[in-house]
Scaffold this active site. Structure first.
Site, PDB file in Angstrom:
ATOM      1  CB  VAL A  92      29.597   2.050 -16.777  1.00  0.00           C
ATOM      2  CG1 VAL A  92      28.545   1.383 -15.913  1.00  0.00           C
ATOM      3  CG2 VAL A  92      28.990   3.205 -17.567  1.00  0.00           C
ATOM      4  CB  CYS A  93      32.308   1.103 -11.758  1.00  0.00           C
ATOM      5  SG  CYS A  93      32.907  -0.088 -10.554  1.00  0.00           S
TER       6      CYS A  93
END
Length: 170
Positions: A92-93
């Protein structure tokens, strides 16, 4: 022997886990992957209502550094995920998971990045919010962002297929 900082981070994580057990938060559940390791958490995120991900059950893994809460954990979906802010490998960014301080690319304000006040709960609520409203300005998954912008029906179809599969995996 563990360092004082490591002991402090382990105690903080135990406290957060206990709090989540006593007072569950709608939209996700969290537990340890292995009772011997407070630094590896298994997460189940429920697709938020009124989003393309509604009805989905997405497994993720949260890995905390020994210097938590000074540095952020990493969050990676184990379940298949099609989203502009999730790398193809599932990582996840989002801003609050980026190391503290100024962004060397000048994209993010330091106030948007990791701060030690964040908890497992605030991180996961941010991820749930991310599922509702992708940020396609700075995508981690270029193809998903391209679909989101240029071929929304194809994006929607891929997400619906992933949601169906996630429910079948339970």
């Amino acid at each position: 022997m563990a360092s004082p900082a490591t002991l402090q981070s382990a105690l903080l994580l135990q406290k957060q886990l206990k709090e989540l057990s006593k007072h569950p938060v709608e939209g996700f559940s969290a537990g340890l992957v292995d009772n011997e390791n407070i630094y590896e958490w298994e997460i189940m995120i429920i697709g938020p209502p009124d989003t393309l991900y509604e009805g989905g059950f997405f497994k993720a893994r949260m890995s905390f550094p020994k210097d938590y809460p000074l540095m952020p954990p990493k969050l990676r979906f184990i379940s298949e995920m099609w989203h502009p802010n999730v790398y193809p490998d599932g990582e996840v960014c989002i801003s609050i998971l980026h190391p503290p301080g100024e962004d060397k690319y000048g994209y993010e304000d330091a106030g948007e990045r990791w701060m030690p006040v964040h908890t497992v709960e605030t991180i996961l609520l941010s991820v749930i919010s991310m599922l509702s409203t992708p940020n396609d300005e700075s995508p981690a998954n270029i193809e998903a962002a391209k679909d989101w912008r240029e071929d929304y029906p194809a994006f929607k179809k891929k997400v619906q297929r992933i949601v169906r599969r996630s429910a079948d995996m339970l």
